[in-house]
Structure formats: C-alpha cells, structure tokens
Design a protein around this motif. Structure first.
Motif, PDB file in Angstrom:
ATOM      1  N   TYR A 285       0.908  -1.378   0.210  1.00 34.07           N
ATOM      2  CA  TYR A 285      -0.281   0.028  -0.191  1.00 34.07           C
ATOM      3  C   TYR A 285       0.928   1.252  -0.034  1.00 34.07           C
ATOM      4  O   TYR A 285       0.507   2.573  -0.191  1.00 34.07           O
ATOM      5  CB  TYR A 285      -0.714   0.305   0.995  1.00 34.07           C
ATOM      6  CG  TYR A 285      -1.941  -1.059   1.275  1.00 34.07           C
ATOM      7  CD1 TYR A 285      -2.176  -1.673  -0.140  1.00 34.07           C
ATOM      8  CD2 TYR A 285      -3.120  -0.679   2.061  1.00 34.07           C
ATOM      9  CE1 TYR A 285      -3.054  -2.632   0.033  1.00 34.07           C
ATOM     10  CE2 TYR A 285      -3.979  -2.053   2.226  1.00 34.07           C
ATOM     11  CZ  TYR A 285      -3.968  -2.439   1.504  1.00 34.07           C
ATOM     12  OH  TYR A 285      -5.483  -2.928   0.638  1.00 34.07           O
ATOM     13  N   TYR A 286       2.571   1.077   0.926  1.00 29.76           N
ATOM     14  CA  TYR A 286       2.651   2.555   1.061  1.00 29.76           C
ATOM     15  C   TYR A 286       4.556   1.674   1.200  1.00 29.76           C
ATOM     16  O   TYR A 286       4.705   1.731   1.364  1.00 29.76           O
ATOM     17  CB  TYR A 286       2.848   2.891   2.026  1.00 29.76           C
ATOM     18  CG  TYR A 286       0.982   3.528   2.535  1.00 29.76           C
ATOM     19  CD1 TYR A 286       0.776   4.147   2.104  1.00 29.76           C
ATOM     20  CD2 TYR A 286       0.410   2.576   3.201  1.00 29.76           C
ATOM     21  CE1 TYR A 286       0.013   4.582   1.834  1.00 29.76           C
ATOM     22  CE2 TYR A 286      -0.760   2.715   3.724  1.00 29.76           C
ATOM     23  CZ  TYR A 286      -1.541   4.195   2.518  1.00 29.76           C
ATOM     24  OH  TYR A 286      -3.303   4.045   3.046  1.00 29.76           O
ATOM     25  N   PRO A 287       5.161   1.601  -0.667  1.00 31.19           N
ATOM     26  CA  PRO A 287       5.959   1.556  -0.712  1.00 31.19           C
ATOM     27  C   PRO A 287       7.676   1.890  -0.384  1.00 31.19           C
ATOM     28  O   PRO A 287       8.427   0.766   0.045  1.00 31.19           O
ATOM     29  CB  PRO A 287       5.855   1.233  -2.050  1.00 31.19           C
ATOM     30  CG  PRO A 287       4.721   1.591  -2.659  1.00 31.19           C
ATOM     31  CD  PRO A 287       3.816   2.196  -2.233  1.00 31.19           C
TER      32      PRO A 287
ATOM     33  N   GLY B  91      10.535  15.671  -1.389  1.00 30.46           N
ATOM     34  CA  GLY B  91       9.113  15.141  -1.828  1.00 30.46           C
ATOM     35  C   GLY B  91       9.034  14.027  -1.386  1.00 30.46           C
ATOM     36  O   GLY B  91       7.765  13.733  -1.868  1.00 30.46           O
ATOM     37  N   ASN B  92       9.603  13.117  -1.723  1.00 26.13           N
ATOM     38  CA  ASN B  92       9.060  11.808  -0.993  1.00 26.13           C
ATOM     39  C   ASN B  92       9.376  11.114   0.244  1.00 26.13           C
ATOM     40  O   ASN B  92       9.251  10.042   0.850  1.00 26.13           O
ATOM     41  CB  ASN B  92      10.152  10.334  -2.361  1.00 26.13           C
ATOM     42  CG  ASN B  92      11.361  10.732  -2.183  1.00 26.13           C
ATOM     43  OD1 ASN B  92      12.030  10.849  -1.336  1.00 26.13           O
ATOM     44  ND2 ASN B  92      11.451   9.966  -3.005  1.00 26.13           N
ATOM     45  N   GLY B  93       9.866  12.119   1.124  1.00 24.84           N
ATOM     46  CA  GLY B  93       9.511  11.816   2.260  1.00 24.84           C
ATOM     47  C   GLY B  93      10.934  10.815   3.011  1.00 24.84           C
ATOM     48  O   GLY B  93      10.769   9.994   3.932  1.00 24.84           O
ATOM     49  N   GLU B  94      11.651  11.130   2.000  1.00 23.52           N
ATOM     50  CA  GLU B  94      13.306  10.062   2.558  1.00 23.52           C
ATOM     51  C   GLU B  94      14.310  10.920   2.955  1.00 23.52           C
ATOM     52  O   GLU B  94      14.858  11.841   2.259  1.00 23.52           O
ATOM     53  CB  GLU B  94      13.680   8.901   1.616  1.00 23.52           C
ATOM     54  CG  GLU B  94      12.295   8.199   1.004  1.00 23.52           C
ATOM     55  CD  GLU B  94      12.341   7.281   2.490  1.00 23.52           C
ATOM     56  OE1 GLU B  94      13.372   6.753   2.904  1.00 23.52           O
ATOM     57  OE2 GLU B  94      10.880   6.837   2.203  1.00 23.52           O
ATOM     58  N   LEU B  95      15.280  10.223   4.079  1.00 25.65           N
ATOM     59  CA  LEU B  95      16.036  11.106   4.666  1.00 25.65           C
ATOM     60  C   LEU B  95      17.799   9.906   4.095  1.00 25.65           C
ATOM     61  O   LEU B  95      17.251   9.196   4.953  1.00 25.65           O
ATOM     62  CB  LEU B  95      16.210  11.512   5.985  1.00 25.65           C
ATOM     63  CG  LEU B  95      18.040  12.392   6.510  1.00 25.65           C
ATOM     64  CD1 LEU B  95      18.348  13.299   5.815  1.00 25.65           C
ATOM     65  CD2 LEU B  95      17.755  12.134   7.847  1.00 25.65           C
ATOM     66  N   VAL B  96      18.415  10.340   3.551  1.00 29.16           N
ATOM     67  CA  VAL B  96      19.474   9.399   2.874  1.00 29.16           C
ATOM     68  C   VAL B  96      20.321   9.592   4.124  1.00 29.16           C
ATOM     69  O   VAL B  96      20.879  10.708   3.430  1.00 29.16           O
ATOM     70  CB  VAL B  96      19.264   8.883   1.420  1.00 29.16           C
ATOM     71  CG1 VAL B  96      20.402   8.129   1.215  1.00 29.16           C
ATOM     72  CG2 VAL B  96      17.936   9.239   0.587  1.00 29.16           C
ATOM     73  N   VAL B  97      21.109   8.632   3.925  1.00 29.00           N
ATOM     74  CA  VAL B  97      22.287   8.493   5.490  1.00 29.00           C
ATOM     75  C   VAL B  97      23.342   7.799   5.335  1.00 29.00           C
ATOM     76  O   VAL B  97      23.446   6.883   5.092  1.00 29.00           O
ATOM     77  CB  VAL B  97      21.652   8.709   6.671  1.00 29.00           C
ATOM     78  CG1 VAL B  97      23.127   8.867   7.502  1.00 29.00           C
ATOM     79  CG2 VAL B  97      20.193   9.721   6.945  1.00 29.00           C
ATOM     80  N   THR B  98      24.646   8.367   4.954  1.00 27.31           N
ATOM     81  CA  THR B  98      25.768   7.674   4.583  1.00 27.31           C
ATOM     82  C   THR B  98      26.269   8.035   5.654  1.00 27.31           C
ATOM     83  O   THR B  98      27.362   8.595   5.808  1.00 27.31           O
ATOM     84  CB  THR B  98      26.422   8.405   3.303  1.00 27.31           C
ATOM     85  OG1 THR B  98      24.741   7.786   2.645  1.00 27.31           O
ATOM     86  CG2 THR B  98      27.128   7.132   2.963  1.00 27.31           C
TER      87      THR B  98
ATOM     88  N   VAL C 168       4.902  14.796   1.315  1.00 24.83           N
ATOM     89  CA  VAL C 168       5.396  14.042   0.322  1.00 24.83           C
ATOM     90  C   VAL C 168       4.245  12.984   0.353  1.00 24.83           C
ATOM     91  O   VAL C 168       3.450  13.473   0.280  1.00 24.83           O
ATOM     92  CB  VAL C 168       5.708  12.725   2.429  1.00 24.83           C
ATOM     93  CG1 VAL C 168       6.305  11.600   1.598  1.00 24.83           C
ATOM     94  CG2 VAL C 168       6.385  13.359   2.854  1.00 24.83           C
ATOM     95  N   ASP C 169       4.633  13.206  -1.012  1.00 27.17           N
ATOM     96  CA  ASP C 169       3.557  12.801  -2.296  1.00 27.17           C
ATOM     97  C   ASP C 169       2.252  13.446  -2.325  1.00 27.17           C
ATOM     98  O   ASP C 169       1.367  13.008  -2.282  1.00 27.17           O
ATOM     99  CB  ASP C 169       3.450  11.417  -2.007  1.00 27.17           C
ATOM    100  CG  ASP C 169       5.022  10.532  -2.457  1.00 27.17           C
ATOM    101  OD1 ASP C 169       5.575  11.214  -2.547  1.00 27.17           O
ATOM    102  OD2 ASP C 169       4.784   9.330  -1.011  1.00 27.17           O
ATOM    103  N   GLY C 170       3.360  14.867  -2.187  1.00 26.86           N
ATOM    104  CA  GLY C 170       2.104  15.962  -2.669  1.00 26.86           C
ATOM    105  C   GLY C 170       1.139  15.756  -1.117  1.00 26.86           C
ATOM    106  O   GLY C 170       0.092  16.610  -1.373  1.00 26.86           O
ATOM    107  N   ILE C 171       1.113  15.346   0.205  1.00 26.67           N
ATOM    108  CA  ILE C 171       0.736  15.098   1.387  1.00 26.67           C
ATOM    109  C   ILE C 171       1.226  15.532   2.175  1.00 26.67           C
ATOM    110  O   ILE C 171       2.292  15.669   3.121  1.00 26.67           O
ATOM    111  CB  ILE C 171      -0.216  13.354   1.365  1.00 26.67           C
ATOM    112  CG1 ILE C 171      -0.741  13.002   0.575  1.00 26.67           C
ATOM    113  CG2 ILE C 171      -0.930  13.476   2.708  1.00 26.67           C
ATOM    114  CD1 ILE C 171      -1.312  11.803   0.890  1.00 26.67           C
TER     115      ILE C 171
ATOM    116  N   PRO D 254      -9.305  11.780   4.119  1.00 24.23           N
ATOM    117  CA  PRO D 254      -8.889  11.148   3.072  1.00 24.23           C
ATOM    118  C   PRO D 254      -7.138  11.482   4.326  1.00 24.23           C
ATOM    119  O   PRO D 254      -6.615  12.129   4.855  1.00 24.23           O
ATOM    120  CB  PRO D 254      -8.300  11.792   2.137  1.00 24.23           C
ATOM    121  CG  PRO D 254      -8.781  13.063   2.351  1.00 24.23           C
ATOM    122  CD  PRO D 254      -9.504  13.033   3.468  1.00 24.23           C
ATOM    123  N   VAL D 255      -6.794  10.003   4.600  1.00 22.67           N
ATOM    124  CA  VAL D 255      -5.581  10.316   4.849  1.00 22.67           C
ATOM    125  C   VAL D 255      -4.193   9.356   3.552  1.00 22.67           C
ATOM    126  O   VAL D 255      -4.279   9.396   3.039  1.00 22.67           O
ATOM    127  CB  VAL D 255      -5.002   8.679   5.990  1.00 22.67           C
ATOM    128  CG1 VAL D 255      -5.925   9.522   7.337  1.00 22.67           C
ATOM    129  CG2 VAL D 255      -6.083   7.833   5.504  1.00 22.67           C
ATOM    130  N   GLY D 256      -2.863   9.624   4.064  1.00 25.21           N
ATOM    131  CA  GLY D 256      -2.156   9.756   3.614  1.00 25.21           C
ATOM    132  C   GLY D 256      -1.676   8.074   3.399  1.00 25.21           C
ATOM    133  O   GLY D 256      -1.924   6.815   3.758  1.00 25.21           O
TER     134      GLY D 256
END
Length: 503
Positions: free
Chosen positions: A40-42, A109-116, A142-145, A501-503
């Motif tokens: 549902y939420y990849p 914009g897609n709700g990811e914080l990528v940490v190295t 995030v994804d428009g929400i 509606p919810v995300g």
C-alpha cells in the motif's frame, strides 16, 4: 530484535583476524531499501535497520510554526549497510552516526532522509544516529500530502497511516516499534502533550516550559503524538494506580462537558475491555479532545478525539472503539497496512460489546440490524475487508463488515473459544505484530474447527453473505427489527472516522 555489537579486530592475532575478515568479505555493505515492501505504501519504513528507541527533543513556536531540535535514534543494523534511509519530511541540518558526521540527502518531496555514515554499519551493530533540524512542518509535503495540522488550536502531529515524518525522522512502519522519550519546549501559555507518562515539566527559560514524556512499551510511529496548544490538562490515577492524563482544548465550547463525560470514563471502559481481551497492555491511560481534527485516532495510551464527535452529547462508544485499539492495533500491530481489519474490525466489535454492557442493544442485535439494514447491492458489501486497497483502507466495510466477521466467528465457535482466541492473540503477540492469516490459524487451532470457508466468505469475497438454510448470517432473532439505541451513534462514529482522506 537486539543483537550483539561487533568489536574491532585490531587487537586480535593476524591469523584469527584474517579468518573473521574472510567471513565478512563475502558481500560488500549495501544500501538499505527505502521501504519495507508494504504494497500500500512502498516507501513506508526502511530496510536494514531496527530502531530500539527514539529520544526526541524539540522546541516549537505555534506563532510561526517553526519546529527545531534533535532526534536521537538508537538502532541496530539488520544487514551490512553502506547507507540507510529514514522517513522524514523536514529538512535536516546535520546528521551524526556514532559521533561522526555523516553525509545525508534531504529527499523531502518523497519523505526520505538518506544517510551515508562515515563507516559502514555491520549486521548486528548498534548505532546512535543524531539528526538536527529546523523547519516549518505545514510547508512540507510527501507525495503531495501534508499530515501536519496547524490552526488557532495550535499544532497536531497526528494522522494515520503516517504522521511522524512531519516532526521526527523514523523507520515509519508498524513492524518497527520502539520506546520513546519525547521532550517538547513550548511557550508558557501552551501545553505540550505526547504519549505515556509525564515524567517532568520544567520552566526551561523565560517564557518557555519543557514537557517530558516517556513511553516504555513498544510503540508504532503513527501512534506517537505531538500536541501543542491551549489545553486544560487533568491529571489523576486509575483505580489500579496508573497515571490517567486527559486534556481538553480551550475552544471546545458547548461540547466540553459532553467530551469530559465521555473521556473521563476511560478507566471504567478499559476495565471492561480487559475482561474481554485480557489485561490492559500499557503503563498509562488518557485522552485528548481537540478542535483540530474531525476524526479520532488511537494514539498509544492517549487517544485523540475530534470535538465534532461530542456535538450530540456523550459518546462512550467512541471511547470504547479507540481504547479497544490499545489492544488491537497498538499492543498487537498490523504486519501490513492491508491487514487493517485486525485494527478496525476488532475496535468496531468492541463498540458492540460496550453497547451490550451498557444495556443499549446486544452484540447479536447490533450485528443483525447491521446485516439487515444493508441491502445486497449496498456499498458495505463492495469492499473486501481483508484487502480493501489503500484508497478504501478506512471504508465502512472494514469497520462494519469487519465486526460482522467477528460475530460470524463467535457464532461458529461459541463464546468460550471466541474470547479465548482474542485473549490468546494478545498474550502471544503483545508488543509485536500479526497478519490476518496468523489470526485465522490461531482461531482454527483454538476452536478445533475448519474456518476457511467462513473467513473466505466474510473477509475475502465481495457481496453480501447469504443467510443460508442454517442461519449462517443470522445473529439474533428476526424480531430484532427495532434499531438498537446505540446503532445511530456507532454509524456516525464510523462515518467520522473515515471522514478525512489520509496518506
């Protein structure tokens, strides 16, 4: 799952070190997946990490909607990691992993914080991750929400299935539960509310107060709440000695007393639900009523209720619904969002149990009236509760048909087996997760009956189940044509629960 931390190899003999290094060199550290694979939420959750604890320390200014501070995550790597993701909608200003600065990318914009991290994390290694940030949550999507609620009432970090991304970085999926310390500094004329126990309130500086909350039992991210605004905070204890904390918005108007007449009965309702489901699973109880939402949500230990739910007077069936989630949804959380029936069907059934307890219609009468009142071509039978789809996740079918499924099960196996199933589910999976097929297997094991056809009909097949010659969908005498007193209120609750509606 906790695992031992790997130690350095420099002090070992060269021969032993070479053997150990050979064992770890079979595969280079790889990036963790951006999600746990929920259909549902990849992007929900993250691969490669298991968070043990969140320490969230924030300052929030309602006048400007600026949220600033740090979140410290104590986590374990579940694979060799070259980098990992955290679910986060705000802009991080710095990230440190095990006290070393880490490279990071804000994919807001897609709700990811990528940490190295400066050094890869090895499988089983524990890590301390500190994320600093300052942002305006109401401006980020995030994804428009945008799940952040901001208004004259203050601010609410509350929603389902996602809300944490707008106030703390996390592994945002119910399969990764953790304990929490939440510390929120707010202006003196505001109250800051979260989950669990209020450990301390301190005057932090001129014009500001800091509120420290602690949740000691495993808790899903979406069940963790951020509430800042002008509230009346009421503190007491339950009859068995647990902290009982409630809060009421300063703008509830004529509905204030109806809200109090409902929420202040929470310990009584939880005491009843414990007789049905097993011991109350958490360290505190409570509730918050606010004007900032129309729906209600089962935030762990302290559900949040939209004041709209009390416009017609007291509404204890709603209190029963959200507190039943403390068992079904909070203590035992769903394994995938498609398993939402395990949350909403059981909480809706709890409303019927409470109605019977209050003498406002028996469970059987409510089930029969619900079944009879929905024609074969009605909407209730079009959505399949076992897999409603993300767009129908909070459809009335998940609530009402979901509750009918449980009454069909109770009719098939008898009361003793039915309530043993519910209590065993809690005893075996408390603090963790479950899937629908796990519940079906438990029901068959305890009842000793084949239940495939029953669940196939009620959960997995569109269309109204037929009454059948043996009364397969007959829950009460057909003379129960008079609407049970609590029916309209329950239906109104379910419409409000699914109103936004919810995300």
């Amino acid at each position: 799952m906790r695992a031992r931390t790997r130690t350095g190899l420099g002090v070992l003999a060269a021969g032993v070190a070479s053997v150990l290094l050979a064992g770890t060199a079979s595969a280079a550290p790889a990036p963790g997946a951006p999600g746990v694979g929920d259909p549902y939420y990849p992007n929900a959750g993250n691969g490669g990490t298991d968070v043990l604890h969140y320490d969230i320390r924030l300052t929030y200014q309602p006048a400007t909607d600026v949220l600033a501070g740090t979140t410290t995550l104590l986590l374990t790597a579940t694979q060799d990691l070259s980098r990992f993701d955290l679910d986060f909608a705000l802009k991080a200003s710095s990230v440190r992993v095990n006290n070393r600065p880490a490279r990071f990318t804000n994919q807001t914009g897609n709700g990811e914080l990528v940490v190295t991290p400066a050094q890869p994390l090895l499988k089983g290694q524990t890590a301390t991750v500190v994320v600093a940030y300052s942002d305006t949550p109401s401006t980020e999507t995030v994804d428009g929400i945008n799940a952040w609620k901001k208004g004259a009432f203050g601010a609410l970090g509350i929603d389902e299935p996602q809300s944490s991304a707008w106030w703390f970085p996390a592994n945002d999926h119910p399969t990764d539960k953790a304990t929490y310390d939440v510390s929120i500094e707010a202006p003196d004329d505001n109250v800051a509310i979260s989950n669990g126990t209020l450990v301390r309130t301190t005057k932090s500086r001129a014009g500001w107060t800091r509120w420290n909350w602690r949740s000691t039992k495993p808790q899903a991210t979406y069940l963790t709440s951020f509430i800042v605004g002008k509230y009346e905070l009421v503190q007491s204890t339950t009859p068995d000695g647990k902290p009982f904390i409630t809060a009421y918005g300063a703008d509830l108007g004529d509905s204030l007393y109806a809200a109090k007449a409902s929420v202040e009965r929470t310990p009584e309702i939880d005491e009843f639900l414990a007789t049905q489901f097993g011991p109350y699973p958490f360290e505190a109880e409570g509730g918050v009523v606010t004007s900032g939402i129309t729906f209600s949500l089962e935030n762990q230990t302290r559900p949040t209720y939209g004041v709209r739910n009390f416009r017609a007077g007291s509404n204890t069936t709603l209190i029963a619904h959200e507190n039943a989630h403390q068992w079904f949804g909070d203590n035992v959380s769903l394994g995938r969002w498609s398993d939402i029936w395990l949350n909403e069907g059981f909480a809706s059934y709890a409303e019927w149990l409470w109605s019977e307890h209050e003498g406002e219609g028996t469970v059987a009468e409510l089930a029969q009236y619900t079944y009879d009142s929905n024609p074969a071509d009605g909407d209730l039978w079009k959505v399949v509760p076992a897999d409603p789809g993300a767009e129908n996740q909070f459809d009335n079918a998940v609530y009402d048909r979901g509750a009918l499924t449980l009454q069909a099960l109770r009719t098939a196996v008898g009361d003793d087996a039915f309530f043993t199933i519910l209590k065993t589910w809690q005893a075996q999976r408390g603090g963790s997760n479950g899937r629908i097929l796990d519940f079906i297997a438990l029901a068959e094991k305890i009842s000793g009956k084949p239940l495939h056809d029953l669940f196939q009909t009620w959960l997995y097949t569109a269309g109204k189940p037929p009454a059948g010659p043996n009364g397969a969908a007959t829950f009460a005498a057909r003379t129960a044509s008079v609407k049970p007193r609590s029916y309209d209120q329950i239906q109104q609750n379910h419409r409000l629960l699914a109103a936004e509606p919810v995300g």
